[in-house]
Design a protein around this motif. Structure first.
Motif, mmCIF file in Angstrom:
data_model
loop_
_atom_site.group_PDB
_atom_site.id
_atom_site.type_symbol
_atom_site.label_atom_id
_atom_site.label_comp_id
_atom_site.label_asym_id
_atom_site.label_seq_id
_atom_site.Cartn_x
_atom_site.Cartn_y
_atom_site.Cartn_z
ATOM 1 N N UNK A 1 2.562 5.780 1.807
ATOM 2 C CA UNK A 1 1.805 4.535 1.919
ATOM 3 C C UNK A 1 2.326 3.691 3.070
ATOM 4 N N UNK A 2 1.456 2.848 3.580
ATOM 5 C CA UNK A 2 1.825 1.946 4.658
ATOM 6 C C UNK A 2 1.901 2.652 5.996
ATOM 7 N N UNK A 3 1.850 1.877 7.063
ATOM 8 C CA UNK A 3 1.883 2.463 8.393
ATOM 9 C C UNK A 3 3.251 3.064 8.689
ATOM 10 N N UNK A 4 3.234 4.260 9.263
ATOM 11 C CA UNK A 4 4.463 4.947 9.625
ATOM 12 C C UNK A 4 4.410 5.314 11.101
ATOM 13 N N UNK A 5 5.541 5.207 11.774
ATOM 14 C CA UNK A 5 5.607 5.528 13.193
ATOM 15 C C UNK A 5 5.840 6.997 13.431
ATOM 16 N N UNK A 6 5.776 7.381 14.698
ATOM 17 C CA UNK A 6 5.955 8.783 15.076
ATOM 18 C C UNK A 6 7.387 9.237 14.797
ATOM 19 N N UNK A 7 8.357 8.362 14.983
ATOM 20 C CA UNK A 7 9.770 8.692 14.729
ATOM 21 C C UNK A 7 10.315 7.702 13.709
ATOM 22 N N UNK A 8 9.986 7.877 12.426
ATOM 23 C CA UNK A 8 10.293 6.854 11.419
ATOM 24 C C UNK A 8 11.763 6.718 11.058
ATOM 25 N N UNK A 9 12.621 7.577 11.587
ATOM 26 C CA UNK A 9 14.051 7.426 11.332
ATOM 27 C C UNK A 9 14.826 7.035 12.586
ATOM 28 N N UNK A 10 14.125 6.809 13.681
ATOM 29 C CA UNK A 10 14.776 6.337 14.903
ATOM 30 C C UNK A 10 15.077 4.847 14.777
#
Length: 440
Positions: free
Chosen positions: A129-138
Motif C-alpha cells: 500500500x501507498x506510493x513506493x519508490x524505485x529504490x525503497x531501501x536507498x
C-alpha cells in the motif's frame, strides 16, 4: 487534477468491492477471499512492472546506497518518506538548515522536490500500500535550492555548492531534475561536476519539457559524462510535451501519468522529465547496491547497454530515445562487459574544459584550509643607473659630439676634398685644350 485522480481511484476501489448489491439478498454472503483489494495508488505506478523494477527487487531494493536530491527540498513528516532522508542542507539562504522546508514561489515548485524524492525512494505505507519508490531501501539527501527569484544567491552557485556538499556527505547518485534552458553553464559547474566525477558519483539529469518552455536541451544536460534522461508515454513513444529531445539523451523513462507525494502528504499527479530522472536515479541505486564494486562509468554502462529499443527508435542511439527505454531487471542482473570510459560521451568534462575554456583542467575544489606557501629567496636586483646631470638642451653633449657631429664633419671634409680634386682636374684639362688650339 489531484482531486480528480483521488476521486477516480476511490471510485475504482468501490466498484471492485463485492457484495454492495447483496444487502437485501437472503443468499448467504460468500466467504471472504484471502486476496486483498489492490491498493489504487500502488497499482497506478505502472512503471514498476513495465520497467522490470519489481523483478529487480528480487535482487536488491537499494540498501546501502545514497541518492542526493538537489531540488526545492524534501518535506518532513511524510509517511511514505519516513526514515528515508539521512541528512540535508540548504543552499538558498532562505530554507531550513536540513533542507526539509519546501521552497518555491508557487505550489508546483514547492512540491517538486518531494515529488522527485518519492519517485526515487518512497517507502510506501505498508507491504502493498501507498506510493513506493524505485529504490525503497536507498537513503536520500535533501539539498534545497531556490529557483527563480526565491533566493538572492546566484542559482549556479547554489547548485555547485550543493553538488560538492552531496559528494562530501556520501552521495552515490545525484539527481538534478531541472534545466537552465541554455546550453552553456557557469564555470563554477566545471569544478563541481568534475568533483562529483572524480569521487565516483553517478549524476542523473532531466532533459527538460517542451511544455515548460524548453525547446532544446540545456545545461546541466549538456555537460559531458552526466546521464541524461528523456521522457516517453505509457506506450513507449516520445513524450512531445513532457520531454525535450536532443543528442545528449542517454536513456528514456516514463514522463506521463506520474505520481508523487506532495508536501502535505497527498498523492499528486504530474508529468515531465523531472519525474523520469528520479526513476532512473532509483535504478542507478539498484545497480550500485547489486554491484558495489562498479565505478560510476560502469553503473551507467549497465543502464544504457541493457535499455530496450523504443518502438520508434532509429539506430543504436536515437536523439529522441537515447539508447532506449530503461530496463531495471536487466540492468541489475544481466552480464555486461566492463568499460574503461564513459559510455555516454566522446569527450570528458576535463577535455571539454581544456578545449573550450583554454585551461589545463576544470580546477580543484578546495575542501580544507589553504596551505601556506613557503618563502622563495630571489637574487638581489642590480644597482640602478646613476641619474644624469642636468644640461643645457641647446649645447652639444659628449654623446652627440661623438655620435653625430664628428662623423658629420668627417663626411663633409671628404666631400670637400673630392670636390677640390674634380675642380683641379677640370682646370688642367681646359688649359691643355687651349694650348693645342693655338698651335694649329
Amino acid at each position: 487534477m489531484r482531486a480528480t485522480l483521488v476521486a477516480l481511484l476511490a471510485m475504482g476501489a468501490l466498484a471492485a468491492t463485492p457484495g454492495a448489491a447483496m444487502a437485501v439478498d437472503e443468499t448467504p454472503s460468500p466467504e471472504p477471499t484471502s486476496t486483498p483489494t489492490p491498493d489504487p495508488v500502488r497499482t497506478s505506478e505502472y512503471w514498476l512492472e513495465e520497467l522490470g523494477v519489481v523483478d529487480a527487487w528480487e535482487t536488491t531494493r537499494g540498501e546501502g546506497v545514497t541518492i542526493a536530491v538537489i531540488d526545492s527540498g524534501i518535506a518532513a513528516d511524510i509517511e511514505e518518506l519516513e526514515g528515508a532522508v539521512a541528512g540535508g542542507a540548504d543552499f538558498s539562504g532562505v530554507g531550513s538548515d536540513d533542507g526539509r522546508t519546501p521552497l518555491g514561489a508557487d505550489a508546483h515548485t514547492r512540491s517538486h522536490g518531494t515529488w522527485v524524492a518519492s519517485l526515487a525512494a518512497a517507502r510506501g505505507t505498508g507491504e502493498d500500500t501507498g506510493m513506493i519508490g524505485v529504490a525503497p531501501e536507498a537513503k536520500l539527501l535533501s539539498l534545497s535550492i531556490g529557483f527563480g527569484s526565491v533566493s538572492e544567491v546566484p542559482f549556479s552557485e547554489q547548485v555547485a555548492d550543493a553538488i560538492i556538499w552531496s559528494v562530501d556527505h556520501g552521495a552515490d547518485v545525484i539527481n538534478l531534475s531541472f534545466t537552465t534552458n541554455q546550453t552553456a553553464w557557469d564555470e563554477s559547474w566545471d569544478r563541481a561536476f568534475q568533483y562529483a566525477f572524480d569521487h565516483d558519483a553517478v549524476v542523473v539529469v532531466a532533459a527538460g519539457n517542451r511544455d515548460g518552455g524548453t525547446t532544446m536541451i540545456g545545461a546541466p544536460a549538456t555537460i559531458p559524462e552526466v546521464l541524461v534522461v528523456g521522457g516517453v508515454d505509457q506506450d513507449g513513444k516520445a513524450s512531445r510535451g513532457a520531454s525535450t529531445q536532443g543528442g545528449t539523451i542517454a536513456v528514456s523513462a516514463p514522463s506521463e501519468a506520474l505520481l508523487g507525494i506532495g508536501p502535505a502528504g497527498d498523492v499528486d499527479s504530474w508529468r515531465g522529465t523531472s519525474g523520469s530522472a528520479p526513476i532512473v536515479a532509483g535504478i542507478a541505486a539498484l545497480v550500485r547496491a547489486a554491484h558495489p564494486d562498479l565505478d560510476a562509468d560502469n553503473v551507467i554502462n549497465r543502464i544504457v547497454s541493457t535499455a530496450r529499443h523504443a518502438p520508434e527508435q532509429q539506430g543504436e542511439r536515437d536523439p529522441i530515445y537515447g539508447f532506449g527505454i530503461i530496463d531495471a531487471e536487466a540492468a541489475v542482473t544481466e552480464r555486461v562487459p566492463l568499460v574503461a570510459e564513459s559510455p555516454v560521451t566522446d569527450v570528458t568534462l576535463e577535455e571539454w574544459v581544456r578545449i573550450n575554456r583554454g585551461g589545463d583542467d576544470p580546477g580543484e575544489v578546495e575542501t580544507g584550509p589553504t596551505p601556506t606557501p613557503e618563502p622563495v629567496n630571489l637574487p638581489a636586483l642590480p644597482p640602478l643607473d646613476p641619474p644624469a646631470e642636468a644640461a643645457n638642451p641647446y649645447l652639444p653633449s659628449p654623446e652627440s659630439l661623438r655620435e653625430v657631429t664628428l662623423p658629420l664633419m668627417a663626411v663633409t671634409a671628404a666631400g670637400i676634398l673630392v670636390l677640390l680634386g674634380v675642380v683641379a682636374v677640370s682646370r688642367r684639362f681646359r688649359s691643355n685644350h687651349d694650348s693645342h688650339g693655338s698651335s694649329s
